[in-house]
Design an enzyme around this catalytic site. Structure first.
Site, mmCIF file in Angstrom:
data_model
loop_
_atom_site.group_PDB
_atom_site.id
_atom_site.type_symbol
_atom_site.label_atom_id
_atom_site.label_comp_id
_atom_site.label_asym_id
_atom_site.label_seq_id
_atom_site.Cartn_x
_atom_site.Cartn_y
_atom_site.Cartn_z
ATOM 1 C CE1 TYR A 140 -7.747 0.901 -1.045
ATOM 2 C CE2 TYR A 140 -8.371 3.081 -1.829
ATOM 3 C CZ TYR A 140 -8.286 1.717 -2.026
ATOM 4 O OH TYR A 140 -8.730 1.181 -3.210
ATOM 5 C CG LEU B 92 -13.850 -1.490 -8.444
ATOM 6 C CD1 LEU B 92 -12.650 -2.431 -8.303
ATOM 7 C CD2 LEU B 92 -14.014 -1.063 -9.893
ATOM 8 C CG LEU C 289 -1.135 -7.441 -8.418
ATOM 9 C CD1 LEU C 289 0.351 -7.304 -8.125
ATOM 10 C CD2 LEU C 289 -1.627 -8.842 -8.058
ATOM 11 N N GLY C 290 -4.615 -5.784 -5.923
ATOM 12 C CA GLY C 290 -5.205 -4.896 -4.939
ATOM 13 C C GLY C 290 -5.891 -5.685 -3.849
ATOM 14 N NE ARG D 86 -13.578 -6.803 -0.293
ATOM 15 C CZ ARG D 86 -12.698 -6.339 -1.180
ATOM 16 N NH1 ARG D 86 -12.899 -5.172 -1.752
ATOM 17 N NH2 ARG D 86 -11.629 -7.039 -1.494
ATOM 18 C CE LYS E 103 -5.420 0.948 -4.380
ATOM 19 N NZ LYS E 103 -5.194 -0.227 -5.249
ATOM 20 N N GLY F 128 -8.883 -11.671 -9.520
ATOM 21 C CA GLY F 128 -9.609 -10.640 -8.792
ATOM 22 C C GLY F 128 -10.833 -10.135 -9.526
ATOM 23 N NE ARG G 160 -1.881 -13.430 -4.555
ATOM 24 C CZ ARG G 160 -2.393 -12.436 -3.842
ATOM 25 N NH1 ARG G 160 -1.828 -12.095 -2.712
ATOM 26 N NH2 ARG G 160 -3.465 -11.782 -4.268
ATOM 27 N NE ARG G 161 -7.790 -17.853 -5.912
ATOM 28 C CZ ARG G 161 -7.809 -16.593 -5.534
ATOM 29 N NH1 ARG G 161 -6.789 -16.104 -4.846
ATOM 30 N NH2 ARG G 161 -8.841 -15.810 -5.837
#
Length: 222
Positions: A125, A152, A73-74, A160, A129, A13, A37-38
């Site tokens: 959201y 960020l 993670l997020g 995005r 959190k 990430g 995951r990858r």
């Protein structure tokens, strides 16, 4: 010679990839476990990579038998596709990782949250959190560091539009607003990663929440 061991979740990430490289470059950590995951696509003498769906992390509790666990993670509601899918990543996986780390005797848990996190927020959201923070805090780690950045900045894998427009606007205002050290000022993902690295090495105990000015200070940015 140092014998510190680290585990990183979310290493592909925006923050995690900067953090992983910094951990591998640091002599403080002898080994760095990554649950991903990858595949990462590279190798390093200190790197131990485990490719596994996050919903199966409980099948490998041994990965959490380290000194420091970095949970980066997020996701976003848009990327997740639904509230339940978002909560699975930002609450379920983060809390389960903390539970596994605590059970395996991890000394320090560091997790990325958000500046507006509040378990009592009306915003889904922020509420998610905040609930994650409270659940992890209840596990009573010797040291718990909660990073609470605002928007960020950095190169993302997905586009995005809203975030890019907001980031551009805030960058224009930074020279005017920067002196306030306002918690909601945007921060580079690499800066957050650098601050996490420094925070992990500090001899602290208890719970601390680090926001904009703390992150800038730890990262060595005046």
């Amino acid at each position: 010679m140092t014998t510190h061991r680290a585990l990183v979740l979310g290493a592909t990430g925006l923050i995690g990839r900067h953090l992983l490289r910094a951990l591998l470059d640091s002599p403080h950590w002898q080994s760095v476990q990554v649950l991903t995951r990858r595949p990462l696509g590279f190798r390093h003498d200190k790197l131990h990579e485990t490719v596994l769906p996050l919903e199966q992390m409980a099948s490998r509790p041994d990965l959490f038998a380290v000194d420091d666990v970095f949970c980066c993670l997020g996701t976003t509601l848009r990327a997740a596709g639904s509230r339940s899918a978002f909560r699975q990543v930002d609450f379920d996986y983060c809390v389960q990782a903390a539970e596994l780390a605590r059970a395996q005797g991890a000394d320090h848990f560091l997790v990325v949250s958000a500046v507006n996190a509040s378990a009592r927020s009306r915003v889904f959201y922020s509420r998610t959190k905040g609930q994650m923070e409270e659940a992890v805090e209840a596990l009573d780690f010797r040291a718990l560091t909660i990073m609470q950045p605002s928007l960020l900045l950095g190169d993302r894998s997905e586009f995005r539009t809203g975030e890019r427009l907001a980031a551009a606007g805030m960058q224009l205002l930074r020279p005017v607003l920067g002196w306030t050290d306002a918690d909601w000022l945007p921060v580079e993902a690499a800066t957050v990663a650098r601050a996490m690295l420094v925070a992990a090495r500090e001899p602290v105990s208890g719970v601390r929440r680090l926001r904009y000015s703390d992150i800038q200070r730890l990262a060595g940015i005046n």
